[in-house]
Scaffold this motif. Structure first.
Motif, short mmCIF file in Angstrom:
data_model
loop_
_atom_site.label_atom_id
_atom_site.label_comp_id
_atom_site.label_asym_id
_atom_site.label_seq_id
_atom_site.Cartn_x
_atom_site.Cartn_y
_atom_site.Cartn_z
N GLU A 141 -77.46 1.32 -24.17
CA GLU A 141 -77.90 1.23 -25.57
C GLU A 141 -77.30 2.34 -26.43
OE1 GLU A 141 -82.20 1.37 -26.38
OE2 GLU A 141 -82.39 -0.21 -24.87
N GLU A 142 -77.33 3.56 -25.90
CA GLU A 142 -76.87 4.70 -26.70
C GLU A 142 -75.36 4.70 -26.90
OE1 GLU A 142 -78.77 6.38 -28.54
OE2 GLU A 142 -80.54 5.46 -27.68
N ARG B 280 -74.83 2.13 -29.49
CA ARG B 280 -75.30 2.61 -30.79
C ARG B 280 -74.25 3.55 -31.41
NH1 ARG B 280 -77.23 6.62 -33.18
NH2 ARG B 280 -76.93 7.83 -31.28
#
Ligand code: GDP
Length: 300
Positions: free
Chosen positions: A79-80, A83
């Motif tokens: 996710e990061e 992102r």
């Protein structure tokens, strides 16, 4: 997509599998685990700033979600990273009125001529009429090599003798493009870095000639950088960015390199988007960079 996964095997091994290895050796999440993960990211060439940011945000998510099992960390990293990369692609911004003029810049050996040939093919496949301009007049070999790519891509090339003025080549190419209603002019420029100031002056001159002959030109200035050089790619982007103003980056040799994490470093440290990636030596081994596909290919 399966093909991209295969091409990025090395990136997956050195980036994601490294994270997995660190995680799988642990029973609990503690400070030393975060440190090891940070180290793994730095080794994967994502750059110190991005590594710190990713781990910091994973740490916050762990607190927020009250996670205690290290096995649950991987999706947070996924996710990061996504992102940070952003989900948006960065398409070329070309004018409504042809010809579109694209300057290809970069240090010798990064794959600039190859990428110019691949882009010629990419546009031709879309039914566009392409003209190549051999503006790296410093080396006869560069002109010959571009000619080989022009033949492979099935497009026209405008060239002069070795040692001639690159600006004159660009001028010729733009006249030809206007006369023959070409859609795209791709300009292969010199990349000898040991005469840095001269090179940057030369690129500025090419910009001026292009702007004089075609409104708004150059519409794109694409810097070609070699992923295998890791952080060097960032330094080259800063150097060229200051001197010529870049609109996009082409990251070559992502196939087989352990340093593919540099794509994250580029996003974090530069204002210029990666627009294409090179994944091999063949003419079709070029694709628009799509962060979601990239992350899926190395994480899933
Ligand atoms: P230039 O000096 O920057 O114009 O570099 P070239 O276009 O001559 O490329 C240098 C070398 O890199 C050549 O052997 C190319 O085949 C190779 N190359 C270029 N792009 C890629 C790529 O995406 N993947 C791989 N594996 N090799 C590449």
């Amino acid at each position: 997509f399966g093909k991209l996964r295969e091409k990025l095997t090395k990136v997956r091994e050195t980036f994601v599998e490294k994270i997995e290895n660190v995680i799988s050796r642990r029973r609990e999440i503690d400070e030393s685990l975060y440190e090891e993960l940070e180290e793994a990211l730095i080794q994967a060439d994502v750059g110190v700033a991005a590594a710190l940011e990713i781990v910091e945000r994973v740490r916050a998510r762990v607190r927020e979600l009250r996670i205690s099992d290290p096995e649950q960390l991987k999706p947070l990293f996924r996710e990061e990273v996504l992102r940070l990369l952003g989900t948006e692609t960065a398409p070329l911004v070309l004018p409504d009125e042809p010809p579109a003029v694209i300057l290809m810049v970069g240090v010798n050996g990064t794959g600039k001529t190859t990428t110019t040939g691949k882009l010629a093919y990419y546009f031709r496949e879309q039914g566009q009429k392409v003209i190549l301009a051999a503006a790296d007049t410093f080396r006869a070999a560069a002109i010959d090599q571009l000619e080989v790519w022009a033949r492979r891509a099935g497009v026209e090339i405008i060239k002069q003798r070795e040692g001639s003025d690159p600006a004159a080549v660009v001028y010729d190419a733009l006249q030809a493009a206007k006369a023959r209603r070409a859609d795209v002019v791709l300009v292969d420029t010199a990349g000898r870095l040991h005469t840095k100031t001269n090179l940057m002056e030369e690129l500025k001159k090419l910009r001026r000639v292009a702007a004089r002959e075609v409104p708004g030109a150059p519409h794109e200035v694409l810097l070609v950088v070699d992923a295998t050089t890791g952080q060097n790619a960032i330094n080259q982007a800063k150097l060229f960015g200051e001197a010529t103003g870049l609109t996009g980056i082409v990251l070559t040799k992502l196939d087989g390199t352990a340093k593919g994490g540099v794509v994250v470093a580029i996003k974090k440290e530069l204002d210029v988007p990666v627009k294409f990636v090179g994944t091999g030596e063949r003419i079709e081994d070029l694709m628009p960079f799509n962060p979601e596909e990239f992350v899926a290919a190395i994480f899933d």
